[in-house]
Design a protein around this motif. Structure first.
Motif, PDB file in Angstrom:
ATOM      1  N   GLY A  75      14.458 -18.939 -17.298  1.00  0.00           N
ATOM      2  CA  GLY A  75      15.471 -19.682 -18.032  1.00  0.00           C
ATOM      3  C   GLY A  75      16.094 -18.939 -19.196  1.00  0.00           C
ATOM      4  N   VAL A  76      15.438 -17.872 -19.625  1.00  0.00           N
ATOM      5  CA  VAL A  76      15.953 -17.073 -20.744  1.00  0.00           C
ATOM      6  C   VAL A  76      16.070 -15.625 -20.285  1.00  0.00           C
ATOM      7  N   THR A  77      17.209 -15.028 -20.527  1.00  0.00           N
ATOM      8  CA  THR A  77      17.422 -13.627 -20.180  1.00  0.00           C
ATOM      9  C   THR A  77      18.087 -12.907 -21.353  1.00  0.00           C
ATOM     10  N   SER A  78      17.942 -11.599 -21.331  1.00  0.00           N
ATOM     11  CA  SER A  78      18.618 -10.763 -22.312  1.00  0.00           C
ATOM     12  C   SER A  78      18.987  -9.449 -21.646  1.00  0.00           C
ATOM     13  N   HIS A  79      20.152  -8.941 -22.005  1.00  0.00           N
ATOM     14  CA  HIS A  79      20.619  -7.676 -21.454  1.00  0.00           C
ATOM     15  C   HIS A  79      21.080  -6.778 -22.598  1.00  0.00           C
ATOM     16  N   ALA A  80      20.809  -5.498 -22.475  1.00  0.00           N
ATOM     17  CA  ALA A  80      21.278  -4.553 -23.475  1.00  0.00           C
ATOM     18  C   ALA A  80      22.805  -4.555 -23.503  1.00  0.00           C
ATOM     19  N   ASP A  81      23.363  -4.281 -24.670  1.00  0.00           N
ATOM     20  CA  ASP A  81      24.818  -4.280 -24.802  1.00  0.00           C
ATOM     21  C   ASP A  81      25.469  -3.308 -23.821  1.00  0.00           C
ATOM     22  N   SER A  82      24.799  -2.200 -23.543  1.00  0.00           N
ATOM     23  CA  SER A  82      25.378  -1.168 -22.684  1.00  0.00           C
ATOM     24  C   SER A  82      25.513  -1.606 -21.231  1.00  0.00           C
ATOM     25  N   VAL A  83      24.798  -2.646 -20.841  1.00  0.00           N
ATOM     26  CA  VAL A  83      24.847  -3.098 -19.446  1.00  0.00           C
ATOM     27  C   VAL A  83      25.343  -4.537 -19.321  1.00  0.00           C
ATOM     28  N   LYS A  84      25.586  -5.173 -20.440  1.00  0.00           N
ATOM     29  CA  LYS A  84      26.009  -6.576 -20.411  1.00  0.00           C
ATOM     30  C   LYS A  84      27.284  -6.706 -19.606  1.00  0.00           C
ATOM     31  N   ASP A  85      27.366  -7.757 -18.807  1.00  0.00           N
ATOM     32  CA  ASP A  85      28.511  -8.051 -17.931  1.00  0.00           C
ATOM     33  C   ASP A  85      28.571  -7.143 -16.714  1.00  0.00           C
ATOM     34  N   ARG A  86      27.621  -6.214 -16.579  1.00  0.00           N
ATOM     35  CA  ARG A  86      27.565  -5.365 -15.382  1.00  0.00           C
ATOM     36  C   ARG A  86      26.237  -5.534 -14.638  1.00  0.00           C
ATOM     37  N   PHE A  87      25.147  -5.724 -15.381  1.00  0.00           N
ATOM     38  CA  PHE A  87      23.831  -5.877 -14.792  1.00  0.00           C
ATOM     39  C   PHE A  87      23.359  -7.314 -14.978  1.00  0.00           C
ATOM     40  N   THR A  88      22.565  -7.786 -14.009  1.00  0.00           N
ATOM     41  CA  THR A  88      21.999  -9.130 -14.101  1.00  0.00           C
ATOM     42  C   THR A  88      20.550  -9.113 -13.651  1.00  0.00           C
ATOM     43  N   ILE A  89      19.681  -9.590 -14.533  1.00  0.00           N
ATOM     44  CA  ILE A  89      18.268  -9.713 -14.170  1.00  0.00           C
ATOM     45  C   ILE A  89      18.010 -11.117 -13.645  1.00  0.00           C
ATOM     46  N   SER A  90      17.151 -11.217 -12.648  1.00  0.00           N
ATOM     47  CA  SER A  90      16.770 -12.514 -12.095  1.00  0.00           C
ATOM     48  C   SER A  90      15.356 -12.392 -11.537  1.00  0.00           C
ATOM     49  N   ARG A  91      14.803 -13.527 -11.170  1.00  0.00           N
ATOM     50  CA  ARG A  91      13.453 -13.495 -10.613  1.00  0.00           C
ATOM     51  C   ARG A  91      13.288 -14.609  -9.598  1.00  0.00           C
ATOM     52  N   ASP A  92      12.385 -14.389  -8.642  1.00  0.00           N
ATOM     53  CA  ASP A  92      12.008 -15.384  -7.657  1.00  0.00           C
ATOM     54  C   ASP A  92      10.490 -15.457  -7.709  1.00  0.00           C
ATOM     55  N   ASN A  93       9.969 -16.415  -8.449  1.00  0.00           N
ATOM     56  CA  ASN A  93       8.518 -16.488  -8.629  1.00  0.00           C
ATOM     57  C   ASN A  93       7.788 -16.800  -7.324  1.00  0.00           C
ATOM     58  N   ALA A  94       8.453 -17.479  -6.427  1.00  0.00           N
ATOM     59  CA  ALA A  94       7.829 -17.777  -5.134  1.00  0.00           C
ATOM     60  C   ALA A  94       7.589 -16.499  -4.337  1.00  0.00           C
ATOM     61  N   LYS A  95       8.431 -15.496  -4.572  1.00  0.00           N
ATOM     62  CA  LYS A  95       8.303 -14.219  -3.869  1.00  0.00           C
ATOM     63  C   LYS A  95       7.640 -13.147  -4.723  1.00  0.00           C
ATOM     64  N   ASN A  96       7.241 -13.537  -5.954  1.00  0.00           N
ATOM     65  CA  ASN A  96       6.621 -12.556  -6.859  1.00  0.00           C
ATOM     66  C   ASN A  96       7.498 -11.327  -7.053  1.00  0.00           C
ATOM     67  N   THR A  97       8.781 -11.554  -7.214  1.00  0.00           N
ATOM     68  CA  THR A  97       9.716 -10.441  -7.288  1.00  0.00           C
ATOM     69  C   THR A  97      10.739 -10.667  -8.400  1.00  0.00           C
ATOM     70  N   VAL A  98      11.060  -9.587  -9.080  1.00  0.00           N
ATOM     71  CA  VAL A  98      12.110  -9.593 -10.100  1.00  0.00           C
ATOM     72  C   VAL A  98      13.195  -8.621  -9.637  1.00  0.00           C
ATOM     73  N   TYR A  99      14.433  -8.963  -9.928  1.00  0.00           N
ATOM     74  CA  TYR A  99      15.555  -8.163  -9.457  1.00  0.00           C
ATOM     75  C   TYR A  99      16.412  -7.683 -10.635  1.00  0.00           C
ATOM     76  N   LEU A 100      17.094  -6.602 -10.410  1.00  0.00           N
ATOM     77  CA  LEU A 100      18.133  -6.151 -11.336  1.00  0.00           C
ATOM     78  C   LEU A 100      19.359  -5.801 -10.505  1.00  0.00           C
ATOM     79  N   GLN A 101      20.340  -6.671 -10.542  1.00  0.00           N
ATOM     80  CA  GLN A 101      21.609  -6.418  -9.859  1.00  0.00           C
ATOM     81  C   GLN A 101      22.475  -5.558 -10.764  1.00  0.00           C
TER      82      GLN A 101
END
Length: 125
Positions: free
Chosen positions: A55-81
């Protein structure tokens, strides 16, 4: 917990990659998660972080609006788009896990308990 990062590769500027960080054995829902990167000759730097619930995310200024972090706890996986990649994004990308009771984000490398092995991202101009 053992973390396995994958999804890196060689891409042209403006392209996209999606990194994945999977846990073997232990569930990740007790961990805040983060992505960091380290370019040759530079210190490891914060890229993005996500709380246990997602529910809470943070992105460095250098990647903001280009990178997106997300997670799927059911799959035990975190992503970085990663979209609109730039040559300066070239680095080894690491995922990390912060064992916690709350639902916070952590942007400091020293507060993370476990690290993956890293995956190389190379962006050509």
């Amino acid at each position: 917990v053992q973390l396995q990062a994958s999804g890196g590769g060689l891409v042209q500027a403006g392209g996209s990659l999606r990194l994945s960080c999977a846990s073997s054995g232990r569930t990740l829902n007790m961990y805040g998660m983060g992505w960091f990167r380290q370019a040759p000759g530079k210190e490891r730097e914060f890229v993005a972080a996500i709380s246990r619930s997602g529910g809470v995310t943070s992105h460095a200024d250098s990647v903001k609006d280009r990178f997106t972090i997300s997670r799927d706890n059911a799959k035990n996986t975190v992503y970085l788009q990663m979209d609109s990649l730039k040559p300066e994004d070239t680095a080894v990308y690491y995922c990390a896990a912060d064992l916690q009771l709350g639902d916070r984000i952590t942007t400091t490398t020293t507060l993370y308990d476990y690290w993956g092995q890293g995956t190389q991202v190379t962006v050509s101009s």
